[in-house]
Structure formats: C-alpha cells, structure tokens
Design a protein around this motif. Structure first.
Motif, PDB file in Angstrom:
ATOM      1  N   SER A 405       0.849  -1.195   0.000  1.00  0.00           N
ATOM      2  CA  SER A 405       0.000   0.000   0.000  1.00  0.00           C
ATOM      3  C   SER A 405       0.883   1.243   0.000  1.00  0.00           C
ATOM      4  N   ASP A 406       0.361   2.315  -0.607  1.00  0.00           N
ATOM      5  CA  ASP A 406       1.045   3.611  -0.574  1.00  0.00           C
ATOM      6  C   ASP A 406       0.540   4.477   0.569  1.00  0.00           C
ATOM      7  N   ARG A 417       7.380  -1.764   3.509  1.00  0.00           N
ATOM      8  CA  ARG A 417       6.412  -1.422   2.473  1.00  0.00           C
ATOM      9  C   ARG A 417       6.845  -2.087   1.167  1.00  0.00           C
ATOM     10  N   PRO A 419       6.293  -2.898  -3.075  1.00  0.00           N
ATOM     11  CA  PRO A 419       5.814  -2.218  -4.291  1.00  0.00           C
ATOM     12  C   PRO A 419       4.389  -2.644  -4.647  1.00  0.00           C
ATOM     13  N   ALA A 420       3.702  -1.784  -5.374  1.00  0.00           N
ATOM     14  CA  ALA A 420       2.313  -2.059  -5.755  1.00  0.00           C
ATOM     15  C   ALA A 420       2.183  -3.318  -6.596  1.00  0.00           C
TER      16      ALA A 420
END
Length: 634
Positions: A405-406, A417, A419-420
């Motif tokens: 998620s960003d 985190r 990557p998408a």
C-alpha cells in the motif's frame, strides 16, 4: 502413583460423617475426630502438591485453594529439562538412544541455588494390567493382572543439579538403551523444599515408524489401552502403555497417520496386504516399506518388523520384530515370535502408502520491502526459485510480513512497504491466500492494511487474519481443493499490535470452519525471533488448537526453521523460517527456510506431511537441493 492422572481434590469440603471403626472408638471416648488440615501440610507434601498443581482440580472454594498455592509457592520454583534439547508438543522429551545427554535441575529465578538435591526415577509397578471389565477367565493371558497402572519411585544415587544419562542408562531397555522413563527431583531452594514436576524422557533408535516403536519400550502392557482417556489425550497417547495393536497404532499416529485405537482384527482395515499365510523366507519386503512400517499379523496378535537382516529383501526367521504382549515391549527374532505364539505362518502387511489427491504448500515469512522491493522494481521475480513447487500445489499460502500500500506513515524502526506490483507477483507465483495476522500488518496503520487486503483480493488472493470493520472476530476463509471438498484457513497472531488470541472467538471460528469445510488449517504468528527453541506458550497453544479441531498448524515469526511435530496425528510446523526476507546475509538460520507440503487424500484427510528445504540468496528463495533431506519427512 499415576504420573499423568488428573486429580480431583477437595481439601475444604466435608462430604460425609466418618463411620470408620477408629471414629466410633473416639466418639465413645468423647474425643475429637482427627481431620486433615491441608493448610498445615508438612514441607514435603507441600512440595509435592506444588509440583503437581497443574494436574489438581479443586472445585469447592477454588479461590481459597489458589491463595494457598500462592502462599506456599512464594518466589522460587524448579523444573527439569534436557540440556540442549526441546520437549515435543506432548511435553515428552525425545532423543536418539546413542546420544549422550544430561538432565538438569533448574531453579527459578536463576539466582536461586538448589541444595540437598535428590533424584527419583518413576518405574512401572506392574508390567501387565487389565483395564477392561473382562475377567481373567474371559481373557486368560491377563489373569491376575493389576486393574490399573501405577508407578514406583526409585531413588537415584546422585546429588548434583546435573544428571548424566549414564546414571540412568540401566533403567532403559538393556539391549537397545531406548524406551520411556520418568524423572523428578527434590531440593532445598532458599530454605524451602521444592519438588519438580515429572519429566518424561523417551529414547529411540532408528527413525520414523521404528523410532516411535522403540520409544515405547519400558512401558507396561495395558489390555484395553484404546479405552484410556486422560483430559484430552486418549489411548496410549496418555503415555501410560499399550496393548499389542495399539503399540503399533501409537507409532503410526506419531508419524501423522490418522488411525483410530484398534485391535488386531480392525487394524487390518488401515493396512495394505503384502502376503497371506506365508512362512519365514518366502515373503519379500522392500527398504521403502520397512521405513514406512511392515507388520506381521498373527490373527490375534501383531508385531512390527524392525530389521531386515541378511538375506536383505526377504523376511526370514532371523529378522528382528518388536511386539508387546503380557509385559513391556520386547525385540526378538521372527522365528522366536512364531515359536512363542505356536504359529507356522502369518499374514504380512505394510503401512498403506499415501494416496494424494491434493497438495497444500505453505511458506514462511514473506517480506517484499527494502532491497527485495528494489529487486522487484528492477524486474526480478522473488519467487522464481520456488515457483514450480508453489504452482504445482492445489493450494498455497504464506505469511505476508509487509504492507502492499502507498497509504500511511510509520515511525517504527522496522516498517516494511512493498511495491504495488507485489500482489500480482504473489498471484503469478501461485499463492491463493496470504496471512496478514502478524506484527508488521499495521506498520503503516489500519487504512494501509485494509488497502493491502483489497489489492490482494483484486488479484484473487484471499487476505486471511484481517478483522472486518467493527469486528475483532477471527473469521475463516474457505477454498475448494478437491471435488466437493473444502479447506478452511485461519490466521492469528500472538505478537505485535495485530495479536488477537481471543480463545472464545477462536473456538467459535474453528467451529464455523468445521461446519463449512472438511479440513482446517491455522496460520499462527508466534514464538521468539531468531530462536530455534519452541516456547512453552507455543506448545500449549498448538495443543489447544488441535484439541479444538484444527488439522494443521503452520507457524511463522521466529525467522528460522523450528521442528515439525505431530500431536494426535496432526502436523505442527512451529516455524517455517523465511521465504523471502533480506537483512542478514551471514546468518545461516535466517537464510535457511522451509516449505511445508501436506498431502490430502480424496476424503480430505492427511496422507503425508513433510518439510522441503529452501535456501535464501540475497533474500530470495531457491530450492535447497544440497540438503534435500535436511528435515526428513513423516
């Protein structure tokens, strides 16, 4: 004494008047009747009660009983453990018979010093018991047998806090040095007498089925052992002993075979015939069958083949078998067994080979952030080295130790985190579900977690272990893996902000899972990071999960592989280590993971369970062909 019995004790309850002869004499004299006051128990009795307190249930005035235990217990406690080893899920300490080891008395806190140490071995008082309602006239070979097992305490001539195995070697089988033995110790700690709970030590020879046979040596013959029940343990899994058929069934269940407690006749239903009415020297056996288990069936009695002597591949009268009848288990030649049983021929069976209709594969911790994220953004597929195993499975899942998620920010030192594009990579790798119940699920807040779950769903990957809005209930997800058969998947965490071990809710979720599925798996995030040692809390929760209906327990979080064990015939992979994770290139345990491969038959019952070795290079997994037998299989 019975070292595993659950004890119901009512020290504060007067249940009836005393009508004994002594009471009558005292009443005539006008004297007060004696009564046992547990609050004035001598130090030795207090020590024994404290050591066995987990087995004692007091219902009347239970709060008073707990206060009394706390008063007696004060600060120091003691227990036994085997050096450099871990207990199994059933709290039995298992080890190969040939390995030297030591049992140590541990006082807590560590500053406490144990003095005046005494060691005791608990040995069976009777080697033959009839625990059924049948009389000796009906079952002649258990005539005059004791009605229940009991144990004697034998003092060991040793007074140090560390007991070498050589001091008690003579108490195991004198030929193979294997079998079961219970130990306890008593010591003065900080001026108080302390007694340890009983430790059960089991030594075995060989591996697999034959190891589970030899660990039972030394235990008594219990006719009707399939009727045993102690708390949630049944049959010989109460660790009290077995009869001839259940001596074999116990070994099968230790290897993950879901065979019910049985008798020689019914046991045939779970075995494959190799030969009928054969004589020594005429039946062929293979090394593969021998490893899985070969059974000599004499109609009303069975024995396990233990060693194929020359000529190899032919079962003859000099080959070794193990059996239990009328006493402790023993090893003897097939010829001796046939002479004792007055038999000329026998049927030969093997443990039924697994017939797998569906395969479930589970991975450990998957972290697609940091340098792994950079590799992904440069077009590297992190799962390329294990994709064949994942895609070849009917179902695959792992623990997602990052956020796709960003959204959100994080002040945590370790916040991951991904990557998408990670969700698409997970799907193309072959994953059907990802566990999100872990200590990194909320690295970037609840909105990021929900966004991550939505991205997985978009790729047809089920996020498991994420509570729905306004709910703290653990809910199962369901998957079809066989025609008309479903599995249910739960994910729970015992560490971090996502921890939600609400056992009432979890019990309800397991019941819901069973009502809609044929097979239940639970992913559990637990344990201690970077430790191969399984904690008592892990073992207790694993037992609870299986006792309440879970079929397979799959662990994550320690970042190293912990052992595969079986409890009541169900596998527990305590930790599969890392599947994708960077950060410790020189730490061997960090970079040596595992996949758990579970086979299901057409009835959605376990046909096999094994760990497959994986090695991480720069955080990415490859099949570890150099150590393909690192874990073995069961």
């Amino acid at each position: 004494m019975l070292p595993t019995a659950q004890i119901e004790f009512e020290p504060f309850l007067t249940v009836a008047n005393d009508h004994s002869n002594l009471a009558k004499e005292l009443m005539v004299k006008g004297e007060k009747l004696p009564a046992f006051d547990v609050t004035r128990a001598p130090a030795e009795l207090r020590a024994r009660i404290l050591s066995e307190s987990k087995r004692i249930t007091v219902r009347h005035d239970a709060a008073r009983w707990q206060r009394l235990l706390r008063e007696w217990n004060e600060a120091t406690q003691s227990h036994l453990q085997v050096k450099n080893r871990q207990a199994s899920t059933d709290n039995v300490w298992r080890m190969p018979a040939h390995e030297p080891t030591e049992i140590e008395l541990v006082a807590e806190p560590w500053t406490a010093k144990a003095q005046k140490i005494e060691w005791f071995a608990l040995t069976p008082k009777y080697l033959r018991c009839n625990i059924t309602d049948l009389s000796g006239d009906q079952v002649g070979f258990v005539a005059n047998a004791a009605p229940r097992p009991a144990w004697n305490e034998l003092q060991i001539d040793h007074h140090d806090s560390v007991l070498p195995i050589t001091k008690i070697d003579s108490l195991f089988d004198r030929h193979l040095h294997c079998g079961s033995l219970r130990l306890r110790a008593r010591a003065v700690v900080d001026g108080k007498i302390r007694e340890t709970p009983v430790l059960e030590l089991r030594r075995f020879t060989g591996s697999g089925f034959r190891a589970a046979i030899t660990e039972q040596f030394g235990l008594p013959y219990l006719f009707g052992s399939g009727e045993l029940s102690e708390d949630l343990d049944t049959g010989p899994e109460t660790n009290l002993g077995a009869d001839c058929a259940n001596f074999v069934v116990y070994a099968l269940r230790r290897q993950g075979q879901r065979v019910p407690w049985s008798d020689p006749k019914r046991l045939r239903e779970y075995l494959d015939p190799l030969a009928r009415s054969v004589t020594p020297g005429t039946a062929k056996i293979s090394a593969e069958d021998l490893q899985r288990g070969v059974i000599v069936h004499l109609g009303t009695h069975v024995a396990a083949v233990m060693e194929d002597r020359e000529p190899v591949g032919i079962l003859d009268q000099n080959d070794l078998v193990a059996h239990q009848l009328g006493g402790a288990p023993e090893m003897l030649t097939l010829g001796q067994l046939l002479r004792e049983r007055r038999k000329n021929c026998f049927d030969l069976f093997r443990i039924r080979p697994s017939k797998t209709a569906a395969t479930l594969v589970f991975g450990g911790d998957v972290m697609l952030g940091r340098s792994c994220a950079a590799k992904i953004e440069n077009g590297v597929n992190p799962f390329a080295g294990v994709a064949a195993e994942l895609r070849g499975a009917s179902f695959a899942a792992a623990n997602l130790e990052c956020t796709i998620s960003d959204l959100g920010e994080s002040a945590k030192r370790y916040a991951f985190r991904a990557p998408a594009s990670s969700a698409q990579l997970l799907r193309s790798a072959g994953f059907h579900a990802m566990g999100l119940a872990n200590n990194h699920a909320l690295d970037f807040g609840s909105m990021a977690l929900q966004d991550c779950a939505a991205r997985l769903i978009q790729e047809k990957i089920e996020p498991v272990g994420v509570a729905k809005a306004g709910s703290n209930t653990c809910e199962p997800s369901f998957f079809s893996v066989l025609d008309g058969k479903k599995i249910a998947l739960l994910a729970i965490s015992d560490v971090g902000p996502a921890a939600r071990i609400d056992r009432a809710n979890l019990n309800s979720a397991i019941a819901t899972a069973h009502s809609h599925a044929d097979f239940v798996v639970c992913l559990v995030h637990w344990g201690i990071e970077n430790s191969e040692n399984i904690t008592d809390e892990q073992r207790e929760l694993a037992r609870w999960l299986i006792d309440h209906g879970v079929d397979v327990v799959v662990g994550s979080h320690p970042h190293c592989v912990q052992s595969l064990d079986f409890y009541h015939g169900r596998p527990i992979a305590y930790s599969l280590g890392n599947l994708v994770f960077d950060g410790a290139p020189t730490v061997a345990s960090w970079n040596r993971g595992a996949l758990l491969k579970v086979g299901l038959n057409e009835d959605a019952k376990i046909s096999s369970a094994s760990l497959i070795a994986v090695i991480l290079q720069d955080g990415l997994p490859q099949m570890d062909v150099t150590e393909s037998d690192r874990f073995g299989s069961r």
